[in-house]
Structure formats: C-alpha cells, structure tokens
Design a protein around this motif. Sequence first.
Motif, PDB file in Angstrom:
ATOM      1  N   LEU A  13       0.813  -1.210   0.000  1.00 36.12           N
ATOM      2  CA  LEU A  13       0.000   0.000   0.000  1.00 36.12           C
ATOM      3  C   LEU A  13       0.849   1.264   0.000  1.00 36.12           C
ATOM      4  N   MET A  14       1.862   1.305   0.842  1.00 38.06           N
ATOM      5  CA  MET A  14       2.683   2.514   0.915  1.00 38.06           C
ATOM      6  C   MET A  14       3.488   2.722  -0.368  1.00 38.06           C
ATOM      7  N   GLN A  15       3.932   1.622  -0.979  1.00 30.35           N
ATOM      8  CA  GLN A  15       4.613   1.745  -2.272  1.00 30.35           C
ATOM      9  C   GLN A  15       3.651   2.272  -3.333  1.00 30.35           C
ATOM     10  N   SER A  16       2.395   1.855  -3.251  1.00 31.11           N
ATOM     11  CA  SER A  16       1.405   2.347  -4.208  1.00 31.11           C
ATOM     12  C   SER A  16       1.124   3.834  -4.011  1.00 31.11           C
ATOM     13  N   VAL A  17       1.162   4.288  -2.769  1.00 27.26           N
ATOM     14  CA  VAL A  17       1.019   5.730  -2.516  1.00 27.26           C
ATOM     15  C   VAL A  17       2.144   6.490  -3.202  1.00 27.26           C
ATOM     16  N   GLU A  18       3.363   5.978  -3.058  1.00 25.30           N
ATOM     17  CA  GLU A  18       4.509   6.656  -3.685  1.00 25.30           C
ATOM     18  C   GLU A  18       4.384   6.642  -5.204  1.00 25.30           C
ATOM     19  N   ARG A  19       3.912   5.537  -5.761  1.00 26.14           N
ATOM     20  CA  ARG A  19       3.740   5.477  -7.208  1.00 26.14           C
ATOM     21  C   ARG A  19       2.646   6.439  -7.666  1.00 26.14           C
ATOM     22  N   TYR A  20       1.612   6.597  -6.850  1.00 28.11           N
ATOM     23  CA  TYR A  20       0.554   7.556  -7.181  1.00 28.11           C
ATOM     24  C   TYR A  20       1.140   8.952  -7.341  1.00 28.11           C
ATOM     25  N   PHE A  21       1.955   9.359  -6.397  1.00 26.24           N
ATOM     26  CA  PHE A  21       2.544  10.699  -6.473  1.00 26.24           C
ATOM     27  C   PHE A  21       3.531  10.811  -7.633  1.00 26.24           C
ATOM     28  N   LYS A  22       4.250   9.742  -7.894  1.00 23.60           N
ATOM     29  CA  LYS A  22       5.198   9.762  -9.017  1.00 23.60           C
ATOM     30  C   LYS A  22       4.463   9.931 -10.344  1.00 23.60           C
ATOM     31  N   ARG A  23       3.300   9.289 -10.456  1.00 18.54           N
ATOM     32  CA  ARG A  23       2.518   9.346 -11.693  1.00 18.54           C
ATOM     33  C   ARG A  23       1.637  10.591 -11.763  1.00 18.54           C
ATOM     34  N   ASN A  24       1.532  11.318 -10.684  1.00 23.73           N
ATOM     35  CA  ASN A  24       0.631  12.464 -10.613  1.00 23.73           C
ATOM     36  C   ASN A  24       1.395  13.673 -10.067  1.00 23.73           C
ATOM     37  N   PRO A  25       2.264  14.288 -10.881  1.00 28.16           N
ATOM     38  CA  PRO A  25       3.157  15.346 -10.385  1.00 28.16           C
ATOM     39  C   PRO A  25       2.432  16.572  -9.845  1.00 28.16           C
ATOM     40  N   GLU A  26       1.239  16.886 -10.355  1.00 28.37           N
ATOM     41  CA  GLU A  26       0.508  18.035  -9.831  1.00 28.37           C
ATOM     42  C   GLU A  26       0.123  17.808  -8.368  1.00 28.37           C
ATOM     43  N   GLU A  27      -0.229  16.580  -8.049  1.00 26.89           N
ATOM     44  CA  GLU A  27      -0.557  16.271  -6.660  1.00 26.89           C
ATOM     45  C   GLU A  27       0.705  16.164  -5.809  1.00 26.89           C
ATOM     46  N   LEU A  28       1.794  15.688  -6.382  1.00 18.27           N
ATOM     47  CA  LEU A  28       3.058  15.627  -5.658  1.00 18.27           C
ATOM     48  C   LEU A  28       3.478  17.010  -5.186  1.00 18.27           C
ATOM     49  N   ALA A  29       3.229  18.025  -6.014  1.00 15.19           N
ATOM     50  CA  ALA A  29       3.592  19.401  -5.647  1.00 15.19           C
ATOM     51  C   ALA A  29       2.765  19.903  -4.469  1.00 15.19           C
ATOM     52  N   ARG A  30       1.613  19.249  -4.199  1.00 21.29           N
ATOM     53  CA  ARG A  30       0.739  19.660  -3.094  1.00 21.29           C
ATOM     54  C   ARG A  30       0.723  18.620  -1.970  1.00 21.29           C
ATOM     55  N   ARG A  31       1.719  17.734  -1.972  1.00 25.88           N
ATOM     56  CA  ARG A  31       1.778  16.730  -0.916  1.00 25.88           C
ATOM     57  C   ARG A  31       1.938  17.403   0.446  1.00 25.88           C
ATOM     58  N   HIS A  32       1.285  16.841   1.434  1.00 27.23           N
ATOM     59  CA  HIS A  32       1.192  17.370   2.800  1.00 27.23           C
ATOM     60  C   HIS A  32       0.035  18.350   2.943  1.00 27.23           C
TER      61      HIS A  32
END
Length: 211
Positions: free
Chosen positions: A120-139
């Motif tokens: 599950l946690m690896q899938s969370v990281e892959r989600y952010f890797k595949r979704n850079p707009e959301e990665l920029a708003r992480r946290h």
Amino acid sequence: MIRLFLDSEWANDALRELVSLALISENGEHVFYAERDPLPGTPSSFVSKTVYPLLQRGPAAMEDQLMTEALRTFLQPLGQSEIFADAPLDFSMLNRVWMGSDRPPPPAPFRTRLAREGNLMQSVERYFKRNPEELARRHHALVDATALRAAWIVENYSFDGDVGNATSIDPGYEEWFIAKVGAAKEASLPSIPHEFAMEELRKRLKKMEDT
C-alpha cells in the motif's frame, strides 16, 4: 459499511496540535476538509515552510467547536463507517475533533483501521510519481487522503469493475456502468492516472501468468 480515507496535518511532533483534517470516501462522493482557526502558533520549520503555504483558509478555516460540529454533520448521515489512515496519530486527531468540548461526546459512528499492509505505501509513492501536480501539493491533508484512497483501490480491487456493486451479468449493468463513467467524468477530484492503473494491471497479469 462505507469506507473513508483519513489524513491530518499537525503543527509539530512535540505538542501535536492539529492543523488540518481530511476524509474522502472510497467512491469519492463524500469529502470533508477543515483547517483550524486560529492555526497553532508554534509550528515546526517543516510545517511552516511546507504545510502552511498549502492551506486553503476561507470557509475551510474553522474554530475548534465549529470543526467538531462540521465533522459530526458529515459523518453521522453516512451511518457506520470504517476509517483508514496510514498513521495512528491521524486517529488521535480525528477522535479529538469528534469529541470536541462535549463530555461525554455522542457515540462515534465509525471504527478505525491502520492501512499499511502489503504494497500500500509503495502504491502511494507510485501515485505521487505518476501524478506530479498532486506531488507538488503533498502534505495537504486532502491530497494525502486522496492518494491513500487511490492506492487502496489499486491494491484491493480487480480491474473488472467495482467489487460488490455490479457485474456484467447483473440486470441493469449497462445503466450502472454508464452512470459510473458519467460520474467519473464530472468529478472534480484528482483521478487515478492511467499509467498508474495500467502499471498495476500489468503486475497482476504477470503474477497470474506465473502461477
């Protein structure tokens, strides 16, 4: 029983004062998001530089008792629910908001479950890797809750339809499917990127071939 995915942000690891709290249902139709007003005055350097700039304020900013009332108004109509989070402290924050200043508070219509099993946690990281707009708003609490929801769906659902809702042999399946697609197109929430879903599908197909 409805599933909800939770994330919260807090000001520092010592005092652990709540900053924001978010919930999103498994189907994406029910969303709660709130920020404390006033904000804690002693945030850590990380929180002041990373979390605070992402806050929405406006209607999301609520005094403590108003946030409690808003959370109860959101959860109670849903009936019994199961709330998932990836850190035990998220549940502490949720319970503090639910309890508010009432003694005793109303019975909580939810149970909690720590979600860190498997990949599950690896899938969370892959989600952010595949979704850079959301990665920029992480946290941002709602962004992180949405990422956990997306990872849960990938890890726990097959790709032949929503488990427990309908199958291709059910009466009315075509209408159900069209309604689902229409709702997905109209949703304003971040979607699960196509590449992310396809990567997981390829992994599952490979596993099936190897067994």
